[in-house]
Design a protein around this motif. Sequence first.
Motif, mmCIF file in Angstrom:
data_model
loop_
_atom_site.group_PDB
_atom_site.id
_atom_site.type_symbol
_atom_site.label_atom_id
_atom_site.label_comp_id
_atom_site.label_asym_id
_atom_site.label_seq_id
_atom_site.Cartn_x
_atom_site.Cartn_y
_atom_site.Cartn_z
ATOM 1 N N GLN A 140 0.832 -1.208 0.000
ATOM 2 C CA GLN A 140 0.000 0.000 0.000
ATOM 3 C C GLN A 140 0.868 1.260 0.000
ATOM 4 N N TYR A 141 0.372 2.286 -0.674
ATOM 5 C CA TYR A 141 1.146 3.530 -0.811
ATOM 6 C C TYR A 141 0.209 4.732 -0.935
ATOM 7 N N LEU A 142 0.591 5.811 -0.255
ATOM 8 C CA LEU A 142 -0.059 7.111 -0.410
ATOM 9 C C LEU A 142 1.027 8.174 -0.513
ATOM 10 N N HIS A 143 0.698 9.273 -1.165
ATOM 11 C CA HIS A 143 1.627 10.398 -1.278
ATOM 12 C C HIS A 143 1.058 11.551 -0.466
ATOM 13 N N PHE A 144 1.787 11.964 0.571
ATOM 14 C CA PHE A 144 1.338 13.052 1.448
ATOM 15 C C PHE A 144 2.023 14.354 1.042
ATOM 16 N N LYS A 145 1.261 15.423 0.953
ATOM 17 C CA LYS A 145 1.815 16.730 0.623
ATOM 18 C C LYS A 145 2.096 17.504 1.905
ATOM 19 N N THR A 146 2.989 16.933 2.707
ATOM 20 C CA THR A 146 3.374 17.566 3.968
ATOM 21 C C THR A 146 4.711 17.011 4.413
ATOM 22 N N ASN A 147 5.416 17.764 5.260
ATOM 23 C CA ASN A 147 6.677 17.308 5.833
ATOM 24 C C ASN A 147 6.433 16.065 6.686
ATOM 25 N N TYR A 148 7.376 15.158 6.660
ATOM 26 C CA TYR A 148 7.187 13.889 7.365
ATOM 27 C C TYR A 148 6.980 14.078 8.866
ATOM 28 N N LEU A 149 7.537 15.156 9.454
ATOM 29 C CA LEU A 149 7.372 15.362 10.891
ATOM 30 C C LEU A 149 5.942 15.753 11.254
ATOM 31 N N ASN A 150 5.220 16.377 10.335
ATOM 32 C CA ASN A 150 3.801 16.605 10.585
ATOM 33 C C ASN A 150 3.051 15.283 10.663
ATOM 34 N N ILE A 151 3.516 14.301 9.890
ATOM 35 C CA ILE A 151 2.865 12.985 9.938
ATOM 36 C C ILE A 151 3.252 12.243 11.206
ATOM 37 N N THR A 152 4.523 12.329 11.615
ATOM 38 C CA THR A 152 4.896 11.666 12.873
ATOM 39 C C THR A 152 4.149 12.282 14.042
ATOM 40 N N ASP A 153 3.930 13.606 14.010
ATOM 41 C CA ASP A 153 3.089 14.235 15.037
ATOM 42 C C ASP A 153 1.732 13.542 15.093
ATOM 43 N N ASN A 154 1.163 13.332 13.919
ATOM 44 C CA ASN A 154 -0.164 12.730 13.811
ATOM 45 C C ASN A 154 -0.183 11.291 14.295
ATOM 46 N N LEU A 155 0.898 10.571 14.021
ATOM 47 C CA LEU A 155 0.932 9.137 14.302
ATOM 48 C C LEU A 155 1.236 8.799 15.754
ATOM 49 N N VAL A 156 1.517 9.789 16.579
ATOM 50 C CA VAL A 156 1.609 9.545 18.027
ATOM 51 C C VAL A 156 0.552 10.379 18.755
ATOM 52 N N ASP A 157 -0.574 10.562 18.099
ATOM 53 C CA ASP A 157 -1.648 11.411 18.613
ATOM 54 C C ASP A 157 -2.970 10.645 18.593
ATOM 55 N N PRO A 158 -3.222 9.765 19.577
ATOM 56 C CA PRO A 158 -4.495 9.045 19.602
ATOM 57 C C PRO A 158 -5.705 9.967 19.707
ATOM 58 N N ALA A 159 -5.516 11.164 20.268
ATOM 59 C CA ALA A 159 -6.656 12.044 20.527
ATOM 60 C C ALA A 159 -7.370 12.484 19.254
ATOM 61 N N HIS A 160 -6.641 12.607 18.142
ATOM 62 C CA HIS A 160 -7.278 13.131 16.934
ATOM 63 C C HIS A 160 -8.265 12.147 16.311
ATOM 64 N N THR A 161 -8.199 10.863 16.702
ATOM 65 C CA THR A 161 -9.057 9.866 16.066
ATOM 66 C C THR A 161 -10.539 10.120 16.338
ATOM 67 N N SER A 162 -10.843 10.733 17.474
ATOM 68 C CA SER A 162 -12.251 11.003 17.816
ATOM 69 C C SER A 162 -12.894 11.997 16.858
ATOM 70 N N TYR A 163 -12.065 12.799 16.190
ATOM 71 C CA TYR A 163 -12.598 13.873 15.348
ATOM 72 C C TYR A 163 -12.326 13.643 13.859
ATOM 73 N N VAL A 164 -11.144 13.155 13.547
ATOM 74 C CA VAL A 164 -10.763 12.998 12.138
ATOM 75 C C VAL A 164 -11.269 11.673 11.564
ATOM 76 N N HIS A 165 -11.382 10.640 12.414
ATOM 77 C CA HIS A 165 -11.665 9.293 11.925
ATOM 78 C C HIS A 165 -12.975 8.729 12.472
ATOM 79 N N LYS A 166 -14.005 9.521 12.472
ATOM 80 C CA LYS A 166 -15.307 9.078 12.991
ATOM 81 C C LYS A 166 -15.887 7.916 12.185
ATOM 82 N N LYS A 167 -15.510 7.801 10.916
ATOM 83 C CA LYS A 167 -16.073 6.765 10.055
ATOM 84 C C LYS A 167 -15.358 5.425 10.194
#
Length: 360
Positions: A140-167
């Motif tokens: 699997q592959y996706l292309h993100f238009k952001t710096n990788y550290l913004n993604i690492t921020d996201n990937l150690v942030d369980p709190a955002h799942t309640s809002y971004v990933h409701k589906k």
Amino acid sequence: MSTFVKNAWYVAAWSSEVGRHLLSRTILGEQVVLYRCEDGTPAALVDRCPHKLAPLSLGELKGDHVQCGYHGMTFDGSGVCVRIPGQQNIPPTARARSFPLIEKYNAVWIWMGDPELADTTTVIDVPHYGDAGWGLVDGQYLHFKTNYLNITDNLVDPAHTSYVHKKTIGNAAGEDVGVKVEQGDSHVLAWRWINDAPPVPLVATMANFAGKVDRWQYYYLHLPSTSYVDFGSIDAGLEPTEANKDGGFRSYSFNFLTPETESTTHYFWLHLRNYHPDDALVSDDVARLMTLTFEEDAVLLDYVQREQERTGVREYTRLGIDNAPARIRKMIERLQAKEAVSPAVHVLHPVSGATQPSTV
């Protein structure tokens, strides 16, 4: 200033992408050409002929050698020039930098830093990979238009799942549940349990829980940019032993982030699960649902990147949930500082053709 850490293993491509053709990919701001030798061994060279800097990927693969499409200079898998048409003498500067590779987990990993430090034992372990009773979705592959550290921020942030990933993997039950953080020598872990709550959509779809569940989220980030999430649910009130978790609904999502540029990232991922492991239709559903989840992140982080570039500011306010991301960024800074004083890699001088020490 670059945010890259070079002395690390990054996924350059899935194994299925690398064959008897020339594949060009930008990795840590450098153009790299990948291919397979006739015996199946992968090779990687800087995608740049040392003569006029033409991309080698525009040339041809001749046996185990790459022939430049401009003047026919030919290089072996180690970057040594083995032929210059019409010229017997081969200058010592006529070489293309090669990169150490290792093939593991159906992926080709590349080392962009000092080749003498390329220890293959440091590639991360993937639990249950190849084990009976565990289904695998990879490639699997996706292309993100952001710096990788913004993604690492996201990937150690369980709190955002309640809002971004409701589906998919989040619901309102986790909104006020705090996140705990642990730090090791080369990783950060952010985790939480959400107890006595309804199953999230993914679990409700794929499992058969009769009532409420206790749900865990363990977000690991191994430096510089390999993430995996241990995620699952068990019946509410059941003792949270490893055996009970393996007997419940459990998955491991591995995300291999390879910086492309300072504002774009290659996002390779695989997913292991203990539910319906041999069902191809479930694998298709998992691939679809996880892609949806990561695309939700990608859309949001694209906007974050644009605002950071517009304002020149990463964030105006720091919250308690930023504990893990802040630790990771400090650890990355320490790795960069260590690399700044490490032995240099010799590269061609851009004007004279002489060699000079460089960390790039």
